[in-house]
Write a protein that holds these residues in place. Structure first.
Motif, PDB file in Angstrom:
ATOM      1  N   ASP A  18      37.799  54.036  53.656  1.00 51.77           N
ATOM      2  CA  ASP A  18      37.400  55.204  54.444  1.00 51.77           C
ATOM      3  C   ASP A  18      36.922  56.372  53.576  1.00 51.77           C
ATOM      4  N   ALA A  19      36.486  56.065  52.365  1.00 52.75           N
ATOM      5  CA  ALA A  19      36.025  57.123  51.464  1.00 52.75           C
ATOM      6  C   ALA A  19      34.647  57.633  51.874  1.00 52.75           C
ATOM      7  N   GLN A  20      34.330  58.807  51.382  1.00 50.22           N
ATOM      8  CA  GLN A  20      33.036  59.402  51.654  1.00 50.22           C
ATOM      9  C   GLN A  20      31.934  58.541  51.027  1.00 50.22           C
ATOM     10  N   SER A  21      30.750  58.648  51.583  1.00 50.70           N
ATOM     11  CA  SER A  21      29.643  57.828  51.092  1.00 50.70           C
ATOM     12  C   SER A  21      28.819  58.540  50.026  1.00 50.70           C
ATOM     13  N   HIS A  22      29.258  59.707  49.593  1.00 44.43           N
ATOM     14  CA  HIS A  22      28.505  60.429  48.558  1.00 44.43           C
ATOM     15  C   HIS A  22      29.197  60.272  47.208  1.00 44.43           C
ATOM     16  N   PRO A  23      28.425  60.388  46.135  1.00 42.37           N
ATOM     17  CA  PRO A  23      29.028  60.208  44.805  1.00 42.37           C
ATOM     18  C   PRO A  23      29.812  61.441  44.371  1.00 42.37           C
ATOM     19  N   PHE A  24      30.745  61.203  43.459  1.00 40.84           N
ATOM     20  CA  PHE A  24      31.504  62.269  42.822  1.00 40.84           C
ATOM     21  C   PHE A  24      31.085  62.332  41.363  1.00 40.84           C
ATOM     22  N   GLU A  25      31.152  63.514  40.794  1.00 37.70           N
ATOM     23  CA  GLU A  25      30.818  63.702  39.385  1.00 37.70           C
ATOM     24  C   GLU A  25      31.952  64.462  38.720  1.00 37.70           C
ATOM     25  N   ARG A  26      32.397  63.934  37.576  1.00 39.63           N
ATOM     26  CA  ARG A  26      33.471  64.554  36.815  1.00 39.63           C
ATOM     27  C   ARG A  26      33.172  64.427  35.326  1.00 39.63           C
ATOM     28  N   PRO A  27      33.643  65.389  34.515  1.00 38.45           N
ATOM     29  CA  PRO A  27      33.485  65.250  33.063  1.00 38.45           C
ATOM     30  C   PRO A  27      34.262  64.030  32.561  1.00 38.45           C
ATOM     31  N   LEU A  28      33.710  63.348  31.603  1.00 36.92           N
ATOM     32  CA  LEU A  28      34.385  62.212  30.981  1.00 36.92           C
ATOM     33  C   LEU A  28      35.439  62.756  30.024  1.00 36.92           C
ATOM     34  N   ALA A  29      36.693  62.369  30.227  1.00 37.84           N
ATOM     35  CA  ALA A  29      37.778  62.809  29.348  1.00 37.84           C
ATOM     36  C   ALA A  29      37.813  61.950  28.082  1.00 37.84           C
ATOM     37  N   ARG A  30      37.645  60.648  28.257  1.00 39.57           N
ATOM     38  CA  ARG A  30      37.654  59.706  27.139  1.00 39.57           C
ATOM     39  C   ARG A  30      37.324  58.319  27.673  1.00 39.57           C
ATOM     40  N   ILE A  31      37.252  57.350  26.763  1.00 47.20           N
ATOM     41  CA  ILE A  31      37.093  55.946  27.133  1.00 47.20           C
ATOM     42  C   ILE A  31      38.418  55.244  26.822  1.00 47.20           C
ATOM     43  N   SER A  32      38.919  54.488  27.788  1.00 47.64           N
ATOM     44  CA  SER A  32      40.180  53.771  27.612  1.00 47.64           C
ATOM     45  C   SER A  32      39.885  52.299  27.360  1.00 47.64           C
ATOM     46  N   LYS A  33      40.640  51.703  26.456  1.00 50.95           N
ATOM     47  CA  LYS A  33      40.527  50.266  26.202  1.00 50.95           C
ATOM     48  C   LYS A  33      41.688  49.578  26.901  1.00 50.95           C
ATOM     49  N   ILE A  34      41.374  48.803  27.934  1.00 44.16           N
ATOM     50  CA  ILE A  34      42.377  48.121  28.738  1.00 44.16           C
ATOM     51  C   ILE A  34      42.422  46.657  28.322  1.00 44.16           C
ATOM     52  N   LYS A  35      43.625  46.166  28.007  1.00 42.20           N
ATOM     53  CA  LYS A  35      43.775  44.762  27.621  1.00 42.20           C
ATOM     54  C   LYS A  35      43.350  43.861  28.765  1.00 42.20           C
ATOM     55  N   ARG A  36      42.605  42.830  28.428  1.00 40.24           N
ATOM     56  CA  ARG A  36      42.230  41.837  29.435  1.00 40.24           C
ATOM     57  C   ARG A  36      43.371  40.845  29.609  1.00 40.24           C
ATOM     58  N   ARG A  37      43.542  40.396  30.839  1.00 40.23           N
ATOM     59  CA  ARG A  37      44.523  39.359  31.116  1.00 40.23           C
ATOM     60  C   ARG A  37      43.936  38.008  30.732  1.00 40.23           C
ATOM     61  N   ALA A  38      44.773  37.008  30.612  1.00 39.59           N
ATOM     62  CA  ALA A  38      44.346  35.674  30.174  1.00 39.59           C
ATOM     63  C   ALA A  38      43.210  35.138  31.047  1.00 39.59           C
ATOM     64  N   GLY A  39      43.273  35.317  32.345  1.00 38.56           N
ATOM     65  CA  GLY A  39      42.245  34.818  33.250  1.00 38.56           C
ATOM     66  C   GLY A  39      40.949  35.607  33.203  1.00 38.56           C
ATOM     67  N   ASP A  40      40.996  36.790  32.595  1.00 43.20           N
ATOM     68  CA  ASP A  40      39.837  37.679  32.529  1.00 43.20           C
ATOM     69  C   ASP A  40      39.171  37.645  31.149  1.00 43.20           C
ATOM     70  N   TYR A  41      39.680  36.812  30.272  1.00 41.33           N
ATOM     71  CA  TYR A  41      39.210  36.788  28.883  1.00 41.33           C
ATOM     72  C   TYR A  41      38.169  35.687  28.700  1.00 41.33           C
ATOM     73  N   ASN A  42      37.027  36.048  28.122  1.00 46.08           N
ATOM     74  CA  ASN A  42      35.963  35.092  27.811  1.00 46.08           C
ATOM     75  C   ASN A  42      35.903  34.954  26.294  1.00 46.08           C
ATOM     76  N   ALA A  43      36.255  33.771  25.785  1.00 44.39           N
ATOM     77  CA  ALA A  43      36.321  33.548  24.337  1.00 44.39           C
ATOM     78  C   ALA A  43      34.970  33.775  23.664  1.00 44.39           C
ATOM     79  N   GLU A  44      33.880  33.559  24.393  1.00 35.89           N
ATOM     80  CA  GLU A  44      32.549  33.746  23.817  1.00 35.89           C
ATOM     81  C   GLU A  44      32.244  35.216  23.558  1.00 35.89           C
ATOM     82  N   GLU A  45      32.792  36.093  24.368  1.00 31.59           N
ATOM     83  CA  GLU A  45      32.565  37.529  24.201  1.00 31.59           C
ATOM     84  C   GLU A  45      33.375  38.101  23.049  1.00 31.59           C
ATOM     85  N   GLU A  46      34.472  37.473  22.705  1.00 31.73           N
ATOM     86  CA  GLU A  46      35.369  37.901  21.635  1.00 31.73           C
ATOM     87  C   GLU A  46      35.944  39.298  21.857  1.00 31.73           C
TER      88      GLU A  46
END
Length: 178
Positions: free
Chosen positions: A79-107
């Protein structure tokens, strides 16, 4: 008779811990959260095993504004609004991939996600927390609140409870958010 002094000393030893716990707010495994910046209330999952908070978003794009990096996105909530939101980027986070989400070719064993600051109200507590943006539409809860945000809320999580804090009821002044 000799056990009474030991029991008394043991109780005195526990008192500092009890006073620390008394300053905490007990939340359930799931809580209602008001996204103050977006005028949107969502159900959230409180996850002490996750470090960061995640908000369901789609069409996430980075862009420059006045020399700073910003993020434009849509909330990926039914039920969210259909317009975009804009916010300053605070940082980039590195989230560990789970086993099922990991592609060995991508490394790559992680996913890079943009992080923004967001004013969130749970119960009567308003805090500004960092949330990473990712499409959580496949999950039941559009907002996951991890341990870093739970610290800001001074939270104790009781997994046997749901919606213990009730509907959000914070003043809309985000300046009061610590």
């Amino acid at each position: 008779m000799r056990s009474k002094p030991f029991a008394l000393l043991f109780c005195l030893f526990l008192l500092p811990g009890l006073s620390l716990a008394a300053d905490k707010t007990v939340y359930g495994l799931n809580e209602y959260a008001q996204l103050a910046d977006f005028d949107q209330q969502v159900a959230a999952k409180l996850d002490t095993g996750a470090k960061t908070a995640s908000l369901s978003a789609r069409d996430i794009k980075r862009f420059k504004r006045d020399g700073e990096t910003w993020v434009r996105f849509y909330l990926a909530i039914d039920d969210a609004q259909s317009h975009p939101f804009e916010r300053p980027l605070a940082r980039i986070s590195k989230i560990k991939r789970r086993a099922g989400d990991y592609n060995a070719e991508e490394e790559k064993t992680y996913t890079a996600r943009p992080v923004i600051e967001l004013a969130v109200c749970m119960g009567s507590t308003l805090r500004t927390i960092e949330v990473n943006l990712t499409d959580r539409s496949a999950f039941q809860y559009p907002l996951l609140i991890g341990s870093e945000a739970l610290k800001r809320f001074n939270a104790l999580v009781d997994p046997s409870l749901k919606y213990a804090a009730g509907k959000p009821g914070c003043a809309t002044d985000a300046n009061s958010a610590e």
